[in-house]
Design a protein around this motif. Sequence first.
Motif, PDB file in Angstrom:
ATOM      1  N   PRO A  12       0.820  -1.232   0.000  1.00 42.58           N
ATOM      2  CA  PRO A  12       0.000   0.000   0.000  1.00 42.58           C
ATOM      3  C   PRO A  12       0.843   1.266   0.000  1.00 42.58           C
ATOM      4  O   PRO A  12       0.499   2.242  -0.693  1.00 42.58           O
ATOM      5  N   LEU A  13       1.950   1.252   0.739  1.00 38.48           N
ATOM      6  CA  LEU A  13       2.822   2.427   0.757  1.00 38.48           C
ATOM      7  C   LEU A  13       3.526   2.613  -0.582  1.00 38.48           C
ATOM      8  O   LEU A  13       3.699   3.742  -1.048  1.00 38.48           O
ATOM      9  N   GLY A  14       3.929   1.505  -1.194  1.00 37.28           N
ATOM     10  CA  GLY A  14       4.568   1.597  -2.505  1.00 37.28           C
ATOM     11  C   GLY A  14       3.627   2.154  -3.554  1.00 37.28           C
ATOM     12  O   GLY A  14       4.017   2.998  -4.375  1.00 37.28           O
ATOM     13  N   LEU A  15       2.361   1.697  -3.536  1.00 37.88           N
ATOM     14  CA  LEU A  15       1.379   2.225  -4.482  1.00 37.88           C
ATOM     15  C   LEU A  15       1.101   3.704  -4.209  1.00 37.88           C
ATOM     16  O   LEU A  15       0.940   4.493  -5.147  1.00 37.88           O
ATOM     17  N   ALA A  16       1.052   4.075  -2.930  1.00 40.21           N
ATOM     18  CA  ALA A  16       0.835   5.496  -2.588  1.00 40.21           C
ATOM     19  C   ALA A  16       1.983   6.351  -3.105  1.00 40.21           C
ATOM     20  O   ALA A  16       1.773   7.450  -3.635  1.00 40.21           O
ATOM     21  N   LEU A  17       3.211   5.846  -2.965  1.00 43.55           N
ATOM     22  CA  LEU A  17       4.367   6.583  -3.474  1.00 43.55           C
ATOM     23  C   LEU A  17       4.303   6.701  -4.992  1.00 43.55           C
ATOM     24  O   LEU A  17       4.567   7.775  -5.558  1.00 43.55           O
ATOM     25  N   LEU A  78      -5.171  14.828  -7.279  1.00 44.16           N
ATOM     26  CA  LEU A  78      -5.270  14.128  -6.001  1.00 44.16           C
ATOM     27  C   LEU A  78      -6.427  13.134  -6.007  1.00 44.16           C
ATOM     28  O   LEU A  78      -6.272  11.984  -5.572  1.00 44.16           O
ATOM     29  N   LEU A  79      -7.595  13.543  -6.483  1.00 42.24           N
ATOM     30  CA  LEU A  79      -8.733  12.629  -6.539  1.00 42.24           C
ATOM     31  C   LEU A  79      -8.430  11.444  -7.442  1.00 42.24           C
ATOM     32  O   LEU A  79      -8.740  10.289  -7.109  1.00 42.24           O
ATOM     33  N   LYS A  80      -7.829  11.703  -8.586  1.00 43.39           N
ATOM     34  CA  LYS A  80      -7.471  10.617  -9.505  1.00 43.39           C
ATOM     35  C   LYS A  80      -6.508   9.643  -8.829  1.00 43.39           C
ATOM     36  O   LYS A  80      -6.686   8.421  -8.914  1.00 43.39           O
ATOM     37  N   ALA A  81      -5.500  10.168  -8.130  1.00 43.38           N
ATOM     38  CA  ALA A  81      -4.519   9.312  -7.469  1.00 43.38           C
ATOM     39  C   ALA A  81      -5.173   8.446  -6.391  1.00 43.38           C
ATOM     40  O   ALA A  81      -4.853   7.254  -6.257  1.00 43.38           O
ATOM     41  N   LEU A  82      -6.093   9.013  -5.624  1.00 47.24           N
ATOM     42  CA  LEU A  82      -6.771   8.251  -4.576  1.00 47.24           C
ATOM     43  C   LEU A  82      -7.595   7.110  -5.161  1.00 47.24           C
ATOM     44  O   LEU A  82      -7.590   5.984  -4.635  1.00 47.24           O
ATOM     45  N   LEU A  83      -8.310   7.378  -6.242  1.00 50.09           N
ATOM     46  CA  LEU A  83      -9.146   6.347  -6.862  1.00 50.09           C
ATOM     47  C   LEU A  83      -8.299   5.236  -7.471  1.00 50.09           C
ATOM     48  O   LEU A  83      -8.642   4.044  -7.358  1.00 50.09           O
ATOM     49  N   LEU A  84      -7.206   5.596  -8.118  1.00 51.53           N
ATOM     50  CA  LEU A  84      -6.329   4.578  -8.689  1.00 51.53           C
ATOM     51  C   LEU A  84      -5.678   3.747  -7.591  1.00 51.53           C
ATOM     52  O   LEU A  84      -5.544   2.521  -7.724  1.00 51.53           O
ATOM     53  N   TRP A  85      -5.270   4.389  -6.515  1.00 51.10           N
ATOM     54  CA  TRP A  85      -4.696   3.640  -5.396  1.00 51.10           C
ATOM     55  C   TRP A  85      -5.713   2.640  -4.847  1.00 51.10           C
ATOM     56  O   TRP A  85      -5.371   1.477  -4.576  1.00 51.10           O
ATOM     57  N   TRP A  88      -6.028  -0.464  -7.309  1.00 50.73           N
ATOM     58  CA  TRP A  88      -4.899  -1.389  -7.324  1.00 50.73           C
ATOM     59  C   TRP A  88      -4.753  -2.095  -5.977  1.00 50.73           C
ATOM     60  O   TRP A  88      -4.422  -3.284  -5.927  1.00 50.73           O
ATOM     61  N   TRP A  89      -4.998  -1.376  -4.887  1.00 50.79           N
ATOM     62  CA  TRP A  89      -4.955  -2.017  -3.573  1.00 50.79           C
ATOM     63  C   TRP A  89      -6.028  -3.083  -3.450  1.00 50.79           C
ATOM     64  O   TRP A  89      -5.781  -4.178  -2.935  1.00 50.79           O
ATOM     65  N   ALA A  90      -7.255  -2.787  -3.920  1.00 55.17           N
ATOM     66  CA  ALA A  90      -8.346  -3.752  -3.849  1.00 55.17           C
ATOM     67  C   ALA A  90      -8.024  -5.006  -4.649  1.00 55.17           C
ATOM     68  O   ALA A  90      -8.347  -6.129  -4.222  1.00 55.17           O
TER      69      ALA A  90
END
Length: 543
Positions: A12-17, A78-85, A88-90
């Motif tokens: 999760p941290l790697g995807l956030a980065l 920011l919204l796009k990044a949150l949705l993509l994260w 991929w996490w799911a």
Amino acid sequence: MPTSHAIDRWLPLGLALYFGIHLLTRVLVSPSLELDEAEQLLHLQALSLGYGFQPPLYTWLQALVFAFTGPGVFGLALLKALLLWLTWWAMYRMARLFYKAKDALAIGLSLALFPQFLWESQRDLTHTVLLVACVALAWLAILSWHAKSMRSSPKIEAKQQVSAPPWGVTALLGLLVGAAIVAKYSAGLWLVILIFSIAFTGGPLRHWLAPRPFVLIVMVALIVVLPHGLWLLNNLSEVVAPIQSKLGMEGAAAASVTSSPKFGTALISLLQALGGFTGLWVLITTLALGWHWLGRKARAGDTTEGPVSSNESATAQGLKTYREETASSAADVPSYKANPGASQTLPLFWKTYLLLFLAALLAMIVFADATEFKDRWMQPFLVILPLAFAQLAFKNELPPAVRRAWTASAITLMLLALVLMPLRTVLGTQTGELSRLAIPYEELAQALKQDHPGVQSIVAPQGLVAGNLALYSKAHNWKVSLQGKEVEAGLWVLQVTPSRGAFEPPPEGWVEQATYTFPLRYNQTVKGVSHAVWRVYGPPNAR
């Protein structure tokens, strides 16, 4: 290879980065907007229950983000990044239900092998990105409860006795279903396919269709959909006509569709969309399976079998070999003794789901006269494809060759996208493609404010221009509109170059007041275009 706990903790941290770096480069490269971003800024001048042929949930969420960040590129990214994260996490968490962490990592990251997830979603999509996130989270809720039920009662599949999902999980699924519908209307087709797939498959999954959970899901979804649904009933034509246009529907009778030359055109368009979506993933998977089979032959020193017969490809041999040699070795998989990935319910469910999906697309051609399909439209339906394929083709773990190929290819492509995404704008001269982010709308907005300080209404017949100017509407006290002919005072801003296709002329009698010319960002000259040019018109009584 990192331990399973390390992967669970650090992914999760790697995807956030990763998505955070995408966000940072997007902000640094340009203050201008892509087409879908511009659409959001145009909508956000006033909140509404509906905005044309797209549902409003993305705009509502964007307004919430802007409440904290203020309108601008950062809030959009920011919204796009949150949705993509979230997506991929799911996908990783879903795969983790059935596979060891290193296999789940390969399955989750394999989304990068689909250009629509890796590139198009990051570049310029909004509603589709939100829908895919809702669908991915809905899949996670469905499969998590299935895996939990099977862990608690390993033999329950045969007995067909499993407790219904609790109220909280059921209500959450209803919330996600409602959000999916208000994200994009194609969620309706996904829901129909999902419901029929569960009904045809049976097993523990059918408990989602039992009266209590099903009614609760419907009630929660209706509460979410109701505000926009009431708007939709009063504006149906505003929604249906553009959707029909996008699908190439012309209202021909269904009986004549299959005999029409357009049937062949529609079928080719569908195959191209499916091929464009899955092509790279299929190629990498095929090569990996072939390598797995050849490697096993080499290790066994088998030289007597000769070449593969024409009726059995290396890929088929690889699948057959792997099924024969694989034993259950998923000690760190948080599942029951007989791994649910090896049970009969899910493989049968995935077969049913994929077949119904293909049948639905063909039905759109035959009965709805659809003639055009886009590869990006496949995202919400096939986001689950890597996991479905893994459970259909393998037992409890991926072949090492497939795991390595998916992981290495995905990481390589993700890093390439991280570099190429900003470079497509910065190095537009070298690539020969003019990025919309290279067009200097900020300079245009400043010039309009300086030369026309009293103007409060701006009309731009092109959505990209209108949205980019709407980015500055609050700062300059403008109302930017696409409905220009009803405006009696203000400015009509027409982008002449760079421009795609024909553009609408100003209302009759309006007079040209100024022409603005600004060089493209990064001193670009792309296909002979080095400057953006706008013509500005005013009403007849303007100076």
